[in-house]
Design a protein around this motif. Structure first.
Motif, PDB file in Angstrom:
ATOM      1  N   LYS A  39       0.911  -1.153  -0.019  1.00 15.98           N
ATOM      2  CA  LYS A  39      -0.020  -0.145   0.037  1.00 15.98           C
ATOM      3  C   LYS A  39       0.775   1.271  -0.011  1.00 15.98           C
ATOM      4  CE  LYS A  39      -3.793   2.342   2.253  1.00 15.98           C
ATOM      5  NZ  LYS A  39      -4.868   2.281   3.342  1.00 15.98           N
ATOM      6  N   GLY A  40       0.820   1.984  -0.919  1.00 14.41           N
ATOM      7  CA  GLY A  40       1.805   3.330  -1.287  1.00 14.41           C
ATOM      8  C   GLY A  40       1.227   4.377  -0.628  1.00 14.41           C
ATOM      9  N   THR A  41       1.712   5.629  -0.797  1.00 17.99           N
ATOM     10  CA  THR A  41       1.375   6.710  -0.429  1.00 17.99           C
ATOM     11  C   THR A  41       1.650   8.010  -1.280  1.00 17.99           C
ATOM     12  OG1 THR A  41       3.360   7.858   0.402  1.00 17.99           O
ATOM     13  CG2 THR A  41       2.401   6.197   1.973  1.00 17.99           C
ATOM     14  N   PRO A  42       0.760   8.950  -1.221  1.00 13.82           N
ATOM     15  CA  PRO A  42       1.036   9.833  -2.427  1.00 13.82           C
ATOM     16  C   PRO A  42       2.425  10.537  -2.623  1.00 13.82           C
ATOM     17  CG  PRO A  42      -0.957  10.431  -0.890  1.00 13.82           C
ATOM     18  CD  PRO A  42       0.016   9.449  -0.284  1.00 13.82           C
ATOM     19  N   ALA A  43       3.320  10.338  -1.490  1.00 15.45           N
ATOM     20  CA  ALA A  43       4.590  10.910  -1.666  1.00 15.45           C
ATOM     21  C   ALA A  43       5.903   9.899  -1.971  1.00 15.45           C
ATOM     22  CB  ALA A  43       4.983  11.660  -0.296  1.00 15.45           C
ATOM     23  N   HIS A  44       5.772   8.745  -1.229  1.00 17.76           N
ATOM     24  CA  HIS A  44       6.542   7.809  -1.651  1.00 17.76           C
ATOM     25  C   HIS A  44       6.650   7.080  -2.770  1.00 17.76           C
ATOM     26  CE1 HIS A  44       6.420   7.939   2.997  1.00 17.76           C
ATOM     27  NE2 HIS A  44       7.496   7.498   2.896  1.00 17.76           N
ATOM     28  N   GLN A  45       7.904   6.551  -3.262  1.00  9.78           N
ATOM     29  CA  GLN A  45       7.975   6.210  -4.701  1.00  9.78           C
ATOM     30  C   GLN A  45       8.450   4.654  -4.741  1.00  9.78           C
ATOM     31  OE1 GLN A  45       7.318   7.955  -7.366  1.00  9.78           O
ATOM     32  NE2 GLN A  45       6.816   9.595  -5.842  1.00  9.78           N
ATOM     33  N   THR A  46       8.993   4.040  -3.517  1.00  4.04           N
ATOM     34  CA  THR A  46       9.419   2.644  -3.301  1.00  4.04           C
ATOM     35  C   THR A  46       8.898   2.001  -2.164  1.00  4.04           C
ATOM     36  OG1 THR A  46      11.438   3.199  -1.943  1.00  4.04           O
ATOM     37  CG2 THR A  46      11.654   3.862  -4.587  1.00  4.04           C
ATOM     38  N   GLY A  47       9.277   0.902  -1.919  1.00  5.13           N
ATOM     39  CA  GLY A  47       9.071   0.234  -0.814  1.00  5.13           C
ATOM     40  C   GLY A  47      10.114  -0.002   0.153  1.00  5.13           C
ATOM     41  N   LEU A  49      13.120   1.076   2.966  1.00  7.04           N
ATOM     42  CA  LEU A  49      12.918   1.654   4.480  1.00  7.04           C
ATOM     43  C   LEU A  49      13.751   2.912   4.321  1.00  7.04           C
ATOM     44  CD1 LEU A  49      13.378  -1.706   6.664  1.00  7.04           C
ATOM     45  CD2 LEU A  49      11.505  -0.668   5.777  1.00  7.04           C
ATOM     46  N   GLY A  50      13.052   3.786   5.246  1.00  3.92           N
ATOM     47  CA  GLY A  50      13.880   5.235   5.530  1.00  3.92           C
ATOM     48  C   GLY A  50      13.872   6.025   4.302  1.00  3.92           C
ATOM     49  N   GLU A  51      12.989   5.744   3.390  1.00  2.00           N
ATOM     50  CA  GLU A  51      12.882   6.509   2.010  1.00  2.00           C
ATOM     51  C   GLU A  51      12.720   7.905   2.225  1.00  2.00           C
ATOM     52  OE1 GLU A  51      10.119   7.320  -1.995  1.00  2.00           O
ATOM     53  OE2 GLU A  51       9.970   5.381  -0.627  1.00  2.00           O
ATOM     54  N   LEU A  52      13.471   9.021   1.815  1.00  3.22           N
ATOM     55  CA  LEU A  52      13.187  10.297   1.835  1.00  3.22           C
ATOM     56  C   LEU A  52      12.306  10.856   0.844  1.00  3.22           C
ATOM     57  CD1 LEU A  52      16.917  11.253   2.200  1.00  3.22           C
ATOM     58  CD2 LEU A  52      15.397  10.788   4.025  1.00  3.22           C
ATOM     59  N   VAL A  53      11.204  11.904   1.272  1.00  5.64           N
ATOM     60  CA  VAL A  53      10.169  12.128   0.356  1.00  5.64           C
ATOM     61  C   VAL A  53      10.217  13.570   0.097  1.00  5.64           C
ATOM     62  CG1 VAL A  53       8.754  10.071   0.896  1.00  5.64           C
ATOM     63  CG2 VAL A  53       8.380  12.290   2.112  1.00  5.64           C
ATOM     64  N   CYS A  54      11.014  14.563   0.752  1.00  6.18           N
ATOM     65  CA  CYS A  54      10.986  15.837   0.648  1.00  6.18           C
ATOM     66  C   CYS A  54      12.507  16.194   0.288  1.00  6.18           C
ATOM     67  CB  CYS A  54      10.724  16.630   2.108  1.00  6.18           C
ATOM     68  SG  CYS A  54      10.429  18.390   1.958  1.00  6.18           S
ATOM     69  N   THR A  55      13.233  16.749   1.121  1.00  5.96           N
ATOM     70  CA  THR A  55      14.435  17.454   0.617  1.00  5.96           C
ATOM     71  C   THR A  55      15.342  15.997   0.611  1.00  5.96           C
ATOM     72  OG1 THR A  55      16.294  18.767   0.921  1.00  5.96           O
ATOM     73  CG2 THR A  55      15.043  18.070   2.794  1.00  5.96           C
ATOM     74  N   SER A 104      18.478   5.050   1.140  1.00  6.83           N
ATOM     75  CA  SER A 104      17.366   4.205   1.627  1.00  6.83           C
ATOM     76  C   SER A 104      18.032   2.700   1.477  1.00  6.83           C
ATOM     77  CB  SER A 104      15.889   4.494   0.604  1.00  6.83           C
ATOM     78  OG  SER A 104      16.502   4.214  -0.913  1.00  6.83           O
ATOM     79  N   ARG A 105      18.728   2.453   0.584  1.00  6.19           N
ATOM     80  CA  ARG A 105      19.432   1.098   0.202  1.00  6.19           C
ATOM     81  C   ARG A 105      20.302   0.673   1.605  1.00  6.19           C
ATOM     82  NH1 ARG A 105      21.776   1.320  -5.552  1.00  6.19           N
ATOM     83  NH2 ARG A 105      20.195   2.160  -6.686  1.00  6.19           N
ATOM     84  N   ALA A 106      20.844   1.842   2.043  1.00  4.51           N
ATOM     85  CA  ALA A 106      21.746   1.628   3.111  1.00  4.51           C
ATOM     86  C   ALA A 106      20.886   1.314   4.411  1.00  4.51           C
ATOM     87  CB  ALA A 106      22.764   2.780   3.264  1.00  4.51           C
ATOM     88  N   MET A 107      19.731   2.184   4.599  1.00  6.46           N
ATOM     89  CA  MET A 107      18.870   1.992   5.784  1.00  6.46           C
ATOM     90  C   MET A 107      18.258   0.735   5.731  1.00  6.46           C
ATOM     91  SD  MET A 107      18.910   4.724   7.796  1.00  6.46           S
ATOM     92  CE  MET A 107      17.398   4.746   8.506  1.00  6.46           C
ATOM     93  N   THR A 108      17.616   0.230   4.682  1.00  9.27           N
ATOM     94  CA  THR A 108      17.049  -1.036   4.411  1.00  9.27           C
ATOM     95  C   THR A 108      18.164  -2.193   4.730  1.00  9.27           C
ATOM     96  OG1 THR A 108      15.639  -0.249   2.775  1.00  9.27           O
ATOM     97  CG2 THR A 108      15.926  -2.594   2.770  1.00  9.27           C
TER      98      THR A 108
END
Length: 445
Positions: A39-47, A49-55, A104-108
């Motif tokens: 289930k996605g969100t309006p801001a996220h592009q991937t699955g 972890l730790g994905e950045l969606v603003c700056t 995000s890859r490093a966080m995941t």
């Protein structure tokens, strides 16, 4: 309950990752529940972890800045965010900016590699039973939000966040755009200079541009640190020139003079192909973004890799419905962390996640939860959350106004900030030792 009690962390964002690793390092089996990518969100592009969606920037690393000091405190706590950010950083002067995908890859990788952590990809439609940290962030799903509201007796508050566009570097006119940092610092930014006429025309276009409808925009309580560019333009013709478009510390090499205004671009990826328009969060329609932003000198042929957009943001009324350390008043083992609690910013969210992990561990072990001293940045932020007026509560990010003032000391602002940072660092380290709080990373096998 024993210190080895299994714990659930709902949310795989920055705060959730930090909380999970802090708990795992202290011997707990942790289940991280993340609804993406199912289930996605309006801001996220991937699955991830730790994905950045603003700056893509975690702001300054200089200790004399509020965000720099917060990073030093997070370092003492063993922050995984800082380790992942430094592994994936891109040049940005004194700021810690990252390649989003590498970060995000490093966080995941760090979360999934921990043998005590299990990541479950499903939506949490209600608050789980047992010890829980809820760190679902500003895009909490409607089912879970309803469950939280029922638990806390408060529906929370809502506002809208706006994110900035990204363009491809090959489409930038380098005969106009120049590389430079402010005050002759590292040339890690691209600068689009404007003269008085160009600036005036741009502001007028912004003020007249069409925005997405469907919301009563005039009543949206935007967080002041993330205002849409057109909202700022509507506050007055000089607002942007004294904000994100200030030309201070820059010289146009074509003229040798300071421009009337400047639009800065900051790299998004390590290869330097993607650049975002700094401070240009927006709710303009896509066609309007193309029309207005290509008025910027040097961006007439800009290739937009991501358009600016808007998304709903929800946070809790912390002083009105949570304990001083962020737990439910009815369930001591139910804690909240991250932007959902009213902290604003990446590092602030992550730091609150670490602290929630530390405190849930203490609660399960029969100890009292702890909060850092109010001379420290994290301690000052925690004090704001617990002491703000419930009827006017708004999100807050790190700033020196949160910490206890210096009595005496240097008069000059720069020297005073250095003194505040030195005191904060000393007091935080003393608190770590006094409370026997081990850094999370030191305990990871």
């Amino acid at each position: 309950m024993t210190p080895m009690s299994p714990v659930t962390v709902v949310g795989g964002g920055l705060a959730g990752c930090e909380a999970a690793l802090a708990l795992a390092a202290r011997g707990h089996a942790v289940k991280v529940v993340e609804m993406r990518p199912g289930k996605g969100t309006p801001a996220h592009q991937t699955g991830a972890l730790g994905e950045l969606v603003c700056t893509n920037s975690f702001k300054s690393e200089r200790p004399s800045t509020a965000h720099g000091q917060l990073k030093r405190e997070m370092e003492c706590l063993g922050s995984v965010l800082l380790a992942a950010a430094r592994e994936s950083r891109v040049p940005a002067g004194s700021a810690l900016a990252v390649d989003r995908d590498l970060f995000s890859r490093a966080m995941t990788r760090r979360v999934e590699a921990d043998p005590r952590i299990t990541v479950v990809r499903e939506e949490a439609k209600s608050i789980p039973h047992g010890p829980v940290i809820v760190a679902t962030g500003p895009l909490t799903s409607s089912g879970l939000a309803a469950s939280i509201s029922a638990e806390l007796g408060d529906g929370g508050l809502a506002f809208y966040d706006a994110i900035a566009p990204i363009i491809h570097v090959d489409s930038v006119d380098r005969t106009v755009v120049f590389e430079a940092g402010r005050y002759q610092q590292e040339a890690d930014y691209l600068n689009c200079p404007m003269d008085r006429h160009e600036y005036g025309a741009f502001i007028e276009a912004l003020r007249r541009a069409d925005v997405y409808d469907g919301h009563d925009w005039d009543s949206v309580p935007y967080f002041e640190g993330c205002l849409p560019i057109e909202v700022m333009a509507g506050r007055g013709p000089e607002t942007l020139r004294f904000g994100p478009m200030k030309p201070v510390g820059l010289r146009d090499p074509r003229t040798g003079a300071r421009p009337h205004a400047v639009v800065q671009l900051r790299r998004e990826d390590r290869a330097g192909q993607m650049w975002n328009l700094v401070g240009f969060q927006t709710r303009l329609r896509v066609g309007e973004q193309r029309r207005v932003f290509t008025m910027i000198p040097g961006l007439h042929e800009a290739e937009f890799l991501r358009w600016g957009s808007i998304h709903r943001n929800t946070y809790l009324n912390f002083p009105g419905c949570l304990t001083v350390h962020g737990s439910s008043r009815r369930r001591p083992d139910l804690l909240f962390a991250g932007q959902l609690t009213g902290v604003e910013g990446y590092t602030e969210s992550a730091a609150s996640g670490i602290l929630a992990g530390v405190n849930l561990h203490r609660i399960l072990g029969g100890e009292d939860p702890v909060l850092p001293p109010t001379e420290t940045m994290l301690g000052g932020l925690c004090r704001y959350l617990r002491e703000a007026k419930p009827d006017s509560f708004q999100p807050m990010n790190s700033n020196w106004g949160l910490v206890d003032p210096l009595h005496g000391g240097p008069r000059k602002k720069a020297l005073r900030r250095e003194a505040l940072a030195e005191r904060a660092d000393r007091r935080f380290r003393e608190w770590i030792v006094d409370r026997q709080i081990m850094p999370a990373l030191a305990a990871v096998p």
